[in-house]
Design an enzyme around this catalytic site. Structure first.
Site: not given
Ligand code: PGA
Length: 241
Positions: A66, A134, A136, A141
């Site tokens: 992404d 959350n 994702h 999302e």
């Molecule tokens: P993080 O993010 O590794 O910074 O916790 C993970 C994600 O949002 O996929």
């Protein structure tokens, strides 16, 4: 799912990098699906060490999950910049073999199609994933529906809040991103899901132990036949292992 729990993120990163190494050395034209975020930093650190010890990556192709919409590749908080800082500038993957969505494309629909074509042309051998608090994966999302291919997404309030730590303040976090869709993720031959820290413990339990739900996008990984979940003791603490 194969679940492995390590004492520290650093130990977990070494294990994940060793799985990547196996893919890189066993395929003629390995394609790595890569992720950004705090979780994957120890993986890239360990992978860079392997390259410094002689692992050849000149034949590797990479596809990232992404990119934020509105951030140019040279913006310090763009995912292009993250990948350059943590991996690409430190290993010899040819730049033309590294792919990310273009967050400043003037025609975002055409950009999604372009990226889908890149994914079709380069079937992913192994996809690395973090997980949002959350649930994702990439920027897919929680929603009523999950979208199969590359698409533009409105970031959830929770994601904007979590990612604000990488920016000066919450206002600066882009509101939209381009993300690979869940079908593209599931088409990877092998998947590694990583999560560290107590704040990921509950979502890891929901994603692995409850049913498949679109409001916990990572739960769809239960459909894949080759997923390795790499955790530290904190993120694994709500699992019954
Ligand atoms: P993080 O993010 O590794 O910074 O916790 C993970 C994600 O949002 O996929």
């Amino acid at each position: 799912m194969n679940i492995r729990v390590f004492r520290t993120p650093s130990d977990a990163g070494i294990y994940a990098a060793s799985i990547l190494e196996r893919v890189v050395t066993s395929k003629e034209r390995p394609v790595l699906g890569l992720a950004t975020g705090g979780t994957v930093i120890p993986v890239y650190e360990a992978f860079v060490n392997l390259v410094r010890c002689g692992l050849d990556v000149s034949h590797v192709t990479t596809l990232n999950l992404d990119e934020y919409i509105g951030l140019a590749p040279d913006h310090p908080q763009s995912y292009h910049a993250f990948m350059n800082e943590h991996l690409f500038s430190k290993v010899g993957i040819p730049v033309e073999s590294t792919h990310l969505p273009n967050g400043i494309a003037s025609d975002l629909r055409a950009e999604c199609e372009r990226y889908n074509a890149v994914i079709r042309k380069n079937p992913i051998d192994i996809q690395i994933l973090g997980i949002g608090v959350n649930g994702h994966i990439g920027f897919n999302e929680p929603s009523h529906t999950l979208i199969t291919g590359t698409h533009v997404v409105n970031l959830s309030a929770e994601t904007i809040k979590m990612n604000a730590r990488f920016f000066q303040n919450e206002e600066e976090v882009p509101r939209q991103a381009i993300t690979m869709g869940v079908q593209s993720i599931l088409q990877a031959k092998q998947i590694i899901l990583l999560a560290f820290g107590a704040q990921k413990a509950e979502i890891i339990r929901e994603a692995l132990n409850d049913g498949i739900r679109t409001d916990v996008p990572a739960s769809i990984l239960q459909l894949h036949k080759d997923v390795t979940v790499i955790l530290d003791e904190q993120s694994a603490r709500h699992l019954d292992l």
